[in-house]
Write a protein that holds these residues in place. Structure first.
Motif, short mmCIF file in Angstrom:
data_model
loop_
_atom_site.label_atom_id
_atom_site.label_comp_id
_atom_site.label_asym_id
_atom_site.label_seq_id
_atom_site.Cartn_x
_atom_site.Cartn_y
_atom_site.Cartn_z
N GLY A 160 0.81 -1.21 0.00
CA GLY A 160 0.00 0.00 0.00
C GLY A 160 0.85 1.25 0.00
N PHE A 161 0.35 2.27 0.67
CA PHE A 161 1.05 3.56 0.74
C PHE A 161 2.16 3.41 1.79
CE2 PHE A 161 1.23 7.90 2.68
CZ PHE A 161 1.81 8.53 1.59
N ASN A 162 3.39 3.23 1.34
CA ASN A 162 4.47 2.94 2.29
C ASN A 162 5.64 3.89 2.17
OD1 ASN A 162 5.61 1.86 -0.06
ND2 ASN A 162 4.90 -0.21 0.46
N ARG A 163 5.34 5.13 1.84
CA ARG A 163 6.38 6.15 1.72
C ARG A 163 7.14 6.36 3.03
NH1 ARG A 163 5.92 11.94 2.46
NH2 ARG A 163 7.57 13.00 1.33
N MET A 164 6.41 6.24 4.16
CA MET A 164 7.03 6.53 5.45
C MET A 164 7.66 5.28 6.08
SD MET A 164 6.31 9.74 5.77
CE MET A 164 6.78 10.10 7.47
N HIS A 165 7.66 4.17 5.39
CA HIS A 165 7.92 2.89 6.06
C HIS A 165 9.39 2.47 6.09
CE1 HIS A 165 3.61 3.02 6.02
NE2 HIS A 165 3.59 1.97 6.82
N ALA A 166 9.59 1.27 6.68
CA ALA A 166 10.93 0.81 7.04
C ALA A 166 11.76 0.42 5.83
CB ALA A 166 10.81 -0.37 8.00
N ILE A 167 13.07 0.59 5.98
CA ILE A 167 14.01 0.02 5.00
C ILE A 167 14.96 -0.96 5.68
CG2 ILE A 167 13.91 1.89 3.30
CD1 ILE A 167 16.46 3.06 4.58
N PHE A 168 14.89 -1.02 6.99
CA PHE A 168 15.74 -1.96 7.74
C PHE A 168 14.88 -2.84 8.64
CE2 PHE A 168 18.87 1.60 7.30
CZ PHE A 168 19.83 0.91 6.56
N GLY A 169 15.23 -4.10 8.74
CA GLY A 169 14.70 -4.97 9.78
C GLY A 169 13.21 -5.26 9.71
N ALA A 170 12.58 -5.01 8.57
CA ALA A 170 11.14 -5.26 8.46
C ALA A 170 10.90 -6.75 8.17
CB ALA A 170 10.55 -4.41 7.35
N SER A 171 9.67 -7.15 8.30
CA SER A 171 9.30 -8.52 7.94
C SER A 171 8.10 -8.47 7.02
CB SER A 171 8.96 -9.32 9.20
OG SER A 171 7.70 -8.93 9.70
N LEU B 132 11.18 11.56 7.70
CA LEU B 132 11.38 10.69 6.55
C LEU B 132 12.60 9.83 6.90
CD1 LEU B 132 10.89 13.39 3.77
CD2 LEU B 132 9.27 11.61 4.44
N VAL B 133 13.65 10.52 7.29
CA VAL B 133 14.84 9.89 7.85
C VAL B 133 15.41 10.86 8.87
CG1 VAL B 133 17.24 9.24 7.38
CG2 VAL B 133 15.46 8.55 5.79
N SER B 134 15.86 10.35 10.01
CA SER B 134 16.59 11.20 10.94
C SER B 134 17.87 10.49 11.34
CB SER B 134 15.75 11.53 12.17
OG SER B 134 15.57 10.37 12.96
N ALA C 289 19.80 -2.51 3.44
CA ALA C 289 18.56 -1.73 3.35
C ALA C 289 17.71 -2.27 2.20
CB ALA C 289 18.88 -0.26 3.12
N LYS C 290 16.39 -2.26 2.43
CA LYS C 290 15.49 -2.77 1.40
C LYS C 290 14.30 -1.82 1.29
CE LYS C 290 12.30 -6.42 0.31
NZ LYS C 290 11.27 -7.24 0.85
N ALA C 291 14.01 -1.38 0.07
CA ALA C 291 12.93 -0.41 -0.11
C ALA C 291 11.66 -1.09 -0.62
CB ALA C 291 13.36 0.66 -1.09
N TYR C 292 10.56 -0.40 -0.43
CA TYR C 292 9.26 -0.85 -0.93
C TYR C 292 8.78 0.12 -2.00
CZ TYR C 292 9.68 -4.03 2.94
OH TYR C 292 10.15 -5.00 3.77
N LYS C 293 7.52 -0.02 -2.39
CA LYS C 293 6.98 0.72 -3.54
C LYS C 293 7.25 2.24 -3.47
CE LYS C 293 2.38 0.89 -3.68
NZ LYS C 293 1.89 2.26 -3.55
N ASP C 294 6.97 2.84 -2.32
CA ASP C 294 6.99 4.30 -2.25
C ASP C 294 8.20 4.88 -1.49
OD1 ASP C 294 4.45 4.37 -3.49
OD2 ASP C 294 3.47 4.05 -1.55
N ASN C 295 9.06 4.03 -0.95
CA ASN C 295 10.10 4.61 -0.09
C ASN C 295 11.53 4.38 -0.58
OD1 ASN C 295 10.43 1.93 0.57
ND2 ASN C 295 10.29 2.21 2.79
N ALA C 296 11.68 4.14 -1.89
CA ALA C 296 13.01 3.94 -2.44
C ALA C 296 13.91 5.16 -2.20
CB ALA C 296 12.93 3.63 -3.93
N PHE C 297 13.27 6.32 -2.08
CA PHE C 297 14.06 7.54 -1.87
C PHE C 297 14.88 7.46 -0.58
CE2 PHE C 297 10.25 8.33 0.58
CZ PHE C 297 10.70 9.06 1.67
N LYS C 298 14.41 6.63 0.37
CA LYS C 298 15.15 6.55 1.64
C LYS C 298 16.54 5.92 1.46
CE LYS C 298 11.26 6.57 4.88
NZ LYS C 298 10.66 5.96 6.09
N LEU C 299 16.69 5.11 0.41
CA LEU C 299 18.00 4.52 0.16
C LEU C 299 19.03 5.59 -0.20
CD1 LEU C 299 16.97 1.37 -1.95
CD2 LEU C 299 17.24 1.59 0.53
N GLN C 300 18.54 6.69 -0.75
CA GLN C 300 19.41 7.81 -1.09
C GLN C 300 19.42 8.87 0.01
OE1 GLN C 300 18.89 8.99 -5.20
NE2 GLN C 300 19.64 11.05 -4.76
#
Lengths: 326, 723
Positions: free
Chosen positions: A141-152, A239-241, A298-309
């Motif tokens: 779904g809408f996962n822009r704010m979501h995890a890039i580490f340690g998710a399941s 978004l990231v801190s 790090a692993k991104a989902y549909k809307d949060n690939a920007f977090k990798l950068q």
């Protein structure tokens, strides 16, 4: 919201007795819990208000600082000892929520706050954290704010606190009371990854009470920085801190502490990246290398690939600020 | 800091009177619709659908009916048939086609969040709890809420206003020496005023109802309720003393208002219904998602040769909502060949509605961005390009403008923000690790004058009472009207003027919206006060002075008071002119090159809207519009998870509007040249132009700072970083 009982015990003993019973829920500042109750996400039968307990103090501890669980976020952020010894914590607190919320929210409550994942909040949506095995709305779904580490695959929510990112970086310890006595837990072990049990946010048992956090003295006060990248300048989750703290001697890094927020189900301490910085010059090349190490896995989902950068960009920027290069 | 220093903030307007209701607002004395409490009050709360399309198979209300304090549970199974369930005349009715949603008339579900039941209880908390106990079974049908993926389903709305427009040969842009074609996207935006939509309804007799309602037009609400319940309009009394922001979401009568009146009739007690913030997202409209394409060409020296502006916007499946998104492109610049195409796309959502700067705020983002892109391609200053293509007369109809001082506005704004520091080459200025850029965008909105009736009364205690039904949605109408009355009455003391508004029993004024009120109601206030002055001169007879002691005159002539009621509207001469208000917005932004964070560091907004009647509230209008425009550019977006058709950010934590820390000093400048063709004050509206063009100004500044052209709003840090 459904009707509930409310009690305000005066002693730790009576709080511990009360919370041992099913259907009870501790309330301190209530800045998150009341929202969750209004949304029908949490519906306790009985609220146990702990504000009568003497847990508000901020006092020197043996080689460090003791911060009571009921100390207000605003109180900690402005505390002279905190600002002097651990400015990183003060910065992180002031980056969180709004002034009004910080005046209500407590240290313990901040640790216990729940994810802001919209699927967790909307009782019409599936959420494994709210109702185990109902599915994860965010995964596709809408996962822009979501995890890039340690998710399941059960849960990709992030833990929203800023304060905790700083406390994780600062090697804090949590003091916990139970009916069988007290125990201490490293702050970084307090929150959990979702795994197969995303409904469990942390390692505090139902019948236990957070008494305080303690932060050991360190040499990071001069070179620390909390950088929060968000959609607006206040009252927005990260978004990231990044909490960055350096011990620099004559241009060489003697020690480093790094943790990220907005990227995982818990404050994401970056120990490998920290190690890579030790003995290196405090410059951009060292920071970039640390950031690269930090982002491994790090692993991104549909809307949060920007977090990798955005992740490495925020790490290097925070380190530059901490080192006084910006 | 001393008070006078505080007031002398650069760009602040210290002239003019204070907001007449300012003290009430800041002390909490101002009473908003939800704050009216009547004896025996009950509370209505909706249970809403969590499917997007289909029908209710069964609905279980037993638990709710037996919950403590519950008086009534209304569903489609037991709702009374309203004798005339339809909303009133324009603007309560949809713009073009279809019909408004009727609640509880059948089992059909048209969008997620649609009310399926209404609980009335003796407290809000009990009603809320009981509503949570209602369980419905549905027959689901496949739904579509994704406008972006439905662009091919767009169709031209009915009616001549929206048919394709063409002058000259619009395709000339293709063969122009310098040209471009670009697509722009504006997401769904939700008004989100501070005040939630609220109504208190109370039947005072079998055929008489009083309501305290959040509405921008008490007369329109009166008509809508009268029609639904088949009552004579005078039997419906609507009061709206204060409105805590509306931005268009209270321009029409919505289903919840009719439902509350129905509930009060059923329980025979007063009913209060306040929508939740989440319900606001599905109940009172929003600015529709709009895809746009601008194709534009110019000669090498910057003369426009052709523009095609196309828009496709979201609407509901049951109503065809339309707005003038592409219309400004027809007259904004002197271009011989222009084509506009406007289409709507029905999706399974509630109906959109007008939101501040309706149509033009969306359209200007595309047009004013495209002009900036063209200027960049021409390697020309964007102001210079606009000046080269300045329309001296209205290119759409050949008429002269009633007044237009845009060139002066460009100059004023450029001087104030320091436009000379702007480098035409993007990405060339850095300051403390941030990229610095300047941008501008312009706005336009029709400046007409409608019909209004105003009663002016001089009372025996020398109070000048001005009465009309208009609402003040927070813009300062009460203040501006008081100022006009004072000026007509030779600077009559402000404290002795009472402006009474927001009541359907007062002489009729139009709904507040479309930047019409200062001109329309102000014109009528002017005319009524002028007539009252004349009446006094007649009463006094020979030997009257210019500034008589009105109380003394009344006493001498043994009159309890003297009053006039005047209906007035614009002159027929106006047909010979095109009348618009114009704005030009300038911004400086700082963009972080690594994280993509954008800080708006300076704002200068210039309004060319005739004579400024009330400088302080005018400044507030412009400041509010500028902030709205910054939110539009950088933050606002209603996000729907299309798998479920539900919003995932329907609260103020998830739906971002700017906070104080996002907003720099905003300088407001006024050209302040009267336009007496429009009305006797020479004033033109400014509510819409305050926001129109601002989003483009911010996007253009980001381009100037970074060289990155962001064409999809909102421009969040991730988009800047990844572009």
């Amino acid at each position: 919201m459904k009707q509930f009982q409310y009690i305000r015990p005066a002693t730790q003993q009576s709080v511990l007795e009360a919370i041992a019973k099913p259907g009870t829920q501790i309330i301190a500042g209530g800045s998150n819990l009341v929202d969750l109750m209004k949304h029908g996400v949490m519906s306790p039968d009985k609220l146990v208000d702990i504000n009568k307990l003497p847990l508000r103090g901020i006092t020197p501890a043996k080689s460090g600082l003791h911060i009571g669980a009921l100390a207000l976020n605003s109180q900690v952020a402005e505390d002279k000892q905190v600002k002097e010894k651990f400015p990183l914590l003060s910065m992180a607190l002031n980056a969180g929520a709004s002034a009004q919320l910080r005046n209500m929210a407590t240290v313990g409550g901040n640790m216990m706050q729940r994810t802001r994942c919209p699927y967790f909040y909307d009782t019409s949506m599936p959420c494994n954290k709210r109702i185990p095995n109902s599915g994860c709305g965010a995964l596709e779904g809408f996962n822009r704010m979501h995890a890039i580490f340690g998710a399941s695959d059960k849960c990709i929510a992030v833990y929203p606190s800023d304060m905790s990112v700083a406390l994780a970086a600062l090697d804090a310890t949590v003091l916990i009371a139970g009916r069988k006595g007290q125990r201490r837990l490293p702050f970084t072990d307090f929150h959990r990854l979702p795994g197969n049990t995303p409904e469990i946010d942390n390692n505090l048992a139902k019948d236990q009470l957070i008494l305080a956090v303690e932060i050991p003295d360190n040499n990071y006060a001069k070179h620390s920085y909390y950088l929060k990248v968000r959609d607006r300048a206040s009252y927005a989750f990260a978004l990231v801190s990044v909490a960055a703290a350096l011990d620099i001697d004559n241009g060489t890094i003697r020690g480093a502490r790094l943790a990220m927020g907005g990227v995982a189900h818990k404050p994401w301490r970056l120990t490998e990246a920290e190690k890579s910085l030790v003995g290196k010059p405090a410059n951009m090349a060292s920071f970039e290398q640390a950031a690269q190490i930090a982002m491994q896995g790090a692993k991104a989902y549909k809307d949060n690939a920007f977090k990798l950068q955005l992740g490495p960009a925020t790490i290097t920027e925070a380190l530059q600020h901490a080192a006084g290069l910006v | 800091m001393k008070e006078e220093q505080l007031l002398n903030i650069p760009g602040d307007y210290t002239d003019g009177i204070d907001r007449v209701d300012g003290r009430q607002k800041v002390t909490g004395a101002a009473k908003y619709s939800a704050e009216f409490n009547l004896p025996g009050m009950t509370y209505a709360v909706f249970a809403t659908s969590n499917i997007t399309k289909g029908s209710i198979k069964s609905i279980d209300t037993k638990a709710a009916e037996h919950a403590p304090g519950v008086l009534k549970v209304v569903t489609h199974l037991n709702a009374p048939k309203l004798p005339g369930y339809e909303t009133g005349k324009d603007p309560s009715k949809p713009a073009t086609g279809g019909g408004p949603l009727k609640l509880f008339v059948d089992n059909s579900i048209k969008f997620n969040g649609q009310p399926i039941a209404m609980v009335v209880a003796d407290s809000f908390e009990r009603a809320t709890f009981a509503a949570s106990l209602i369980k419905a079974e549905y027959t689901k049908e496949a739904h579509n809420t994704d406008t972006a993926k439905s662009l091919d389903k767009a169709a031209t709305p009915k009616g001549p206003r929206f048919s394709d427009y063409k002058r000259g040969n619009p395709d000339d842009w293709k063969t122009a020496p310098v040209n471009l074609e670009a697509e722009y996207i504006l997401p769904t935006e939700v008004h989100n005023p501070m005040e939630l939509s609220a109504i208190v309804a109370n039947w005072t007799a079998a055929d008489k109802v009083e309501v305290y309602d959040k509405t921008q037009g008490v007369k329109s609400t009166q008509n809508a309720i009268a029609q639904a319940f088949k009552l004579p309009p005078e039997n419906v009394h609507v009061t709206t003393k204060f409105v805590g922001g509306a931005f268009g979401n209270a321009l029409r009568t919505w289903p919840h208002e009719i439902a509350a009146v129905m509930a009060a009739q059923l329980v025979k007690r007063p009913v209060k219904l306040v929508l939740t913030r989440e319900q606001q997202f599905n109940s009172v409209g929003y600015r529709p998602y709009t895809w746009q394409k601008v194709s534009i060409g110019a000669t090498a020296d910057g003369k426009l040769t052709g523009i095609i502006h196309e828009a496709r916007a979201q609407t509901s499946t049951f109503e065809e909502f339309t707005e003038g998104t592409v219309n400004m492109t027809r007259f904004m610049y002197a271009c011989p060949s222009v084509g506009t195409i406007y289409k709507v796309i029905p999706v399974d959502v509630n109906t959109p509605t007008w939101m501040r700067g309706p149509g033009e705020a969306t359209g200007s983002f595309a047009l004013e961005s495209a002009i900036d892109e063209l200027a960049a391609k021409l390697n020309m200053d964007p102001i210079e390009l606009r000046v080269i293509n300045h329309a001296d007369t209205d290119p759409e109809n050949g008429k002269p403008f009633s007044s237009k001082n845009v060139k002066e506005a460009y100059q004023m704004g450029a001087d104030k923000i320091g436009w000379k520091n702007r480098k035409n080459k993007p990405g060339s200025v850095q300051e403390g690790g941030w990229l610095v850029g300047y941008g501008m965008g312009s706005g336009v909105f029709g400046a007409g004058r409608g019909r209004a009736t105003v009663r002016a009364t001089m009372q025996s205690n020398s109070t000048l009472l001005i009465q009309t039904s208009v609402t003040d949605i927070g813009v300062g109408t009460g203040t501006a009207m008081t100022q006009i009355a004072s000026e007509v009455f030779d600077n009559y003391p402000i404290k002795k003027i009472v402006f009474e508004l927001g009541d359907s029993s007062l002489p009729p004024s139009p709904t507040q919206g479309g930047s019409m009120i200062t001109s329309t109601v102000g014109g009528a206030v002017h005319d009524a006060c002028t007539a009252l002055k004349q009446k006094f001169q007649q009463v006094i007879g020979n030997g009257g002075t210019d500034k008589p002691d009105y109380a003394k005159v009344l006493k001498e002539k043994n009159l309890p008071q003297l009053d006039v009621e005047i209906t007035s509207s614009g002159s027929s001469e106006m047909r010979n002119y095109s009348a618009y208000s114009h704005s030009v917005h300038f911004v400086q932004v700082k963009v972080h090159p690594k994280t993509g964070v954008v800080k708006v560091s300076k704002v200068v907004s210039v309004a060319d809207s005739g004579h400024i009647v009330s400088p302080k509230t005018a400044r507030s209008q412009i400041v509010g519009g500028a902030i709205g425009g910054i939110g539009m550019a950088l933050m606002e977006e209603g996000v729907i998870d299309h798998r479920y058709g539900r919003y995932v950010n329907a609260d103020l934590a998830g739906y971002h509007v700017p906070v104080h820390a996002d907003i720099p000093q905003i300088d407001t400048l006024f050209v302040n040249k009267p336009d007496f063709k429009v009305n006797p004050m020479g004033a033109k509206g400014m509510g819409e132009i305050a926001i129109i063009g601002m989003a483009a100004a911010v996007a253009n500044a980001i381009y100037n700072a970074t060289g990155k052209r962001l064409r999809e709003l909102p421009i969040t840090p991730d988009k800047v970083m990844m572009a």
